[in-house]
Write a protein that holds these residues in place. Structure first.
Motif, short mmCIF file in Angstrom:
data_model
loop_
_atom_site.label_atom_id
_atom_site.label_comp_id
_atom_site.label_asym_id
_atom_site.label_seq_id
_atom_site.Cartn_x
_atom_site.Cartn_y
_atom_site.Cartn_z
N THR A 41 0.82 -1.37 0.18
CA THR A 41 0.16 -0.12 -0.06
C THR A 41 0.96 1.59 0.49
O THR A 41 2.01 1.46 0.81
CB THR A 41 -0.87 0.03 1.45
N MET A 42 0.42 2.23 -0.73
CA MET A 42 0.61 3.33 -0.99
C MET A 42 0.15 4.65 -0.75
O MET A 42 -1.04 4.40 -1.09
CB MET A 42 0.98 3.46 -2.01
N GLU A 43 0.92 5.62 -0.30
CA GLU A 43 -0.09 7.15 -0.17
C GLU A 43 0.57 8.15 -0.32
O GLU A 43 2.31 7.38 0.06
CB GLU A 43 -0.33 7.21 1.32
N LEU A 44 0.23 9.14 -1.04
CA LEU A 44 1.20 10.09 -1.11
C LEU A 44 1.08 11.46 -0.52
O LEU A 44 -0.36 11.68 -0.44
CB LEU A 44 0.78 10.41 -2.54
N SER A 45 1.73 12.05 0.41
CA SER A 45 1.66 12.77 1.33
C SER A 45 1.92 14.68 0.93
O SER A 45 3.21 14.33 0.43
CB SER A 45 2.59 12.77 2.70
N VAL A 46 1.27 14.84 0.16
CA VAL A 46 1.59 16.51 -0.63
C VAL A 46 1.57 17.81 0.00
O VAL A 46 0.28 17.97 1.18
CB VAL A 46 0.28 16.98 -1.43
N PHE A 47 2.60 18.50 0.65
CA PHE A 47 2.39 19.75 1.05
C PHE A 47 3.27 20.66 0.15
O PHE A 47 3.76 20.61 0.01
CB PHE A 47 3.72 19.90 2.90
N ASN A 48 1.39 21.67 -0.35
CA ASN A 48 1.97 23.31 -1.41
C ASN A 48 2.63 24.05 -0.57
O ASN A 48 1.17 24.91 1.00
CB ASN A 48 0.15 23.02 -1.40
N ASP A 49 3.20 24.41 -0.45
CA ASP A 49 3.98 25.74 0.20
C ASP A 49 3.77 26.63 -0.55
O ASP A 49 4.68 27.43 -1.38
CB ASP A 49 5.70 25.34 0.57
N VAL A 86 12.10 24.56 2.05
CA VAL A 86 11.47 23.16 1.63
C VAL A 86 11.61 22.32 3.13
O VAL A 86 10.97 21.59 3.44
CB VAL A 86 12.82 22.46 0.63
N GLY A 87 12.57 22.39 4.23
CA GLY A 87 12.26 21.99 5.67
C GLY A 87 10.81 21.72 6.46
O GLY A 87 10.75 20.41 6.31
N TYR A 88 10.65 22.90 6.66
CA TYR A 88 9.53 22.48 7.32
C TYR A 88 7.86 22.00 6.06
O TYR A 88 7.48 21.40 6.98
CB TYR A 88 8.79 24.54 7.13
N SER A 89 8.14 22.37 4.86
CA SER A 89 6.92 21.33 3.84
C SER A 89 7.62 19.75 4.25
O SER A 89 6.75 18.76 4.17
CB SER A 89 7.23 21.78 2.25
N LYS A 90 8.54 19.70 4.31
CA LYS A 90 8.74 18.03 4.44
C LYS A 90 8.71 17.75 5.08
O LYS A 90 7.97 16.53 5.88
CB LYS A 90 10.37 18.13 4.16
N ASN A 91 8.64 18.37 6.08
CA ASN A 91 8.56 18.06 8.38
C ASN A 91 7.06 17.64 7.51
O ASN A 91 6.13 17.03 8.99
CB ASN A 91 8.78 18.80 9.24
N GLN A 92 5.91 18.74 7.61
CA GLN A 92 4.51 18.63 7.47
C GLN A 92 3.93 17.51 7.07
O GLN A 92 3.40 16.64 6.83
CB GLN A 92 3.88 20.15 6.59
N ALA A 93 4.81 17.32 5.07
CA ALA A 93 4.31 16.20 4.78
C ALA A 93 4.52 14.53 5.30
O ALA A 93 3.82 13.87 5.27
CB ALA A 93 4.59 15.64 3.40
#
Length: 354
Positions: A41-49, A86-93
């Motif tokens: 199973t796979m999920e996609l976690s997107v964070f739109n910054d 990007v650091g924040y966005s990756k952490n949120q995702a």
């Protein structure tokens, strides 16, 4: 019962995708998520910054296609005036995702269909490693030396060449690791623009005894374009982090060492070292007869009296261990031949710093 249902809901792998104004590449990137041949199973976690282009609409369009094919999609983000980085966005995702494994993806890159499957296999076998892969550069002729370096490091060099200006020996858009290990090392630094968050995470990973593994297949189309965030980090910032890491991780093992390069880069390294590390430098070495004829380098800014005078020797007359400040793959093989002729062991008798 309920726990089995929860098990079924919890994805094996979360693809971590930070997005900021990625409209030109997002379709191709998201199509590559859909085309993965991974059977778990796979999920996609997107964070739109704070994207100001059509990224949001493109993500929504693909959400439907992905959900239809069994990939759960989580979309987070914010629409403030400016991006948080990007650091924040990756952490949120990562925080909004639930997979046991994390597969990092940049919005301008494209995964080969077997990426998740092959890296997941490797990560299961190496629970405290960052797993990378080989890449194909687009355009193909951009950063040829760097691309060769990424793809051709030996398994040992993935750990010995961590001090060079190239940064992490497996590049961040290819990272794959367990969530448990990420939580142990992370999160990413959220300082935003100008912070080399992947380098800092990589160093912390190594400090904690993490391994570095590469799947030796090209699993990512790695795009080069001048707008990339990489270009916003100052070289001096990275230099400072690298010197600190060298002093912390490598130099304590050595009572004395030689800096290979009596030119600008070698002297710069010497001047950047702490006084205690400077005292360990017994010589510079070089091939340049003019520098060798000078006989020594005088450290003019030193507080010590008399000012330190460091001998400059021909590399054959110098004693290992060496910290090498000569760029690889630049001299048509001449430097590499010289180094090879000494029959030294990388990591033990020398380290590359350039």
């Amino acid at each position: 019962g309920a726990s089995e249902e929860l098990q079924a809901m919890q994805a094996h792998v979360s693809i971590i995708l930070p997005v900021h104004n990625a409209e030109p590449w997002l379709d191709e990137c998201l199509r590559s998520v859909l085309q993965q041949d991974f059977e778990g199973t796979m999920e996609l976690s997107v964070f739109n910054d704070a994207s100001k282009d059509k990224s949001g609409a493109i993500i929504e369009k693909w959400r439907v296609k992905l959900e239809d094919s069994g990939v759960h999609v989580i979309i987070g983000g914010h629409d403030s005036l400016s991006p948080r980085g990007v650091g924040y966005s990756k952490n949120q995702a990562v925080a909004q995702s639930s997979g046991s494994y994390l597969c990092f993806l940049d919005s301008d890159d494209v995964m080969m269909p077997q990426r998740v499957r092959l890296q997941h296999q490797a990560a299961v076998q190496h629970p405290s490693s960052i797993v990378g892969c080989r890449v194909r550069r687009d355009p193909p002729n951009s950063t040829e030396r760097y691309t060769r370096w990424i793809n051709q490091l030996t398994p040992e060099q993935l750990l010995t060449q961590v001090f060079t200006a190239n940064g992490p020996t497996v590049i961040m858009p290819t990272w794959f690791c367990s969530r448990a290990w990420f939580s142990h090392v992370g999160p990413f630094d959220e300082g935003g623009q100008g912070v080399p968050e992947d380098l800092l995470f990589f160093y912390e990973h190594l400090r904690k005894g993490g391994g570095v593994v590469r799947v030796d297949q090209s699993l990512l189309l790695y795009r080069y374009h001048p707008r990339a965030a990489t270009h916003s980090v100052l070289e001096t910032t990275i230099w400072t982090h690298r010197v600190r890491f060298l002093e912390e991780q490598a130099l304590p093992r050595w009572a004395a060492f030689t800096i290979w390069n009596a030119g600008k880069q070698g002297r710069r390294l010497y001047r950047s070292l702490t006084a205690a590390s400077q005292r360990k430098v017994v010589a510079f070495c070089d091939v340049d007869e003019n520098k060798i004829r000078k006989g020594f380098y005088c450290h003019e800014d030193s507080q010590e009296r008399p000012k330190p005078r460091i001998p400059i020797l021909h590399f054959r007359a110098a004693r290992p261990p060496f910290v090498i400040c000569v760029k690889l793959d630049l001299t048509g093989g001449a430097f590499e031949d010289n180094l090879r002729s000494l029959h030294l062991q990388e990591g033990q008798d020398f380290l590359h710093f350039s």
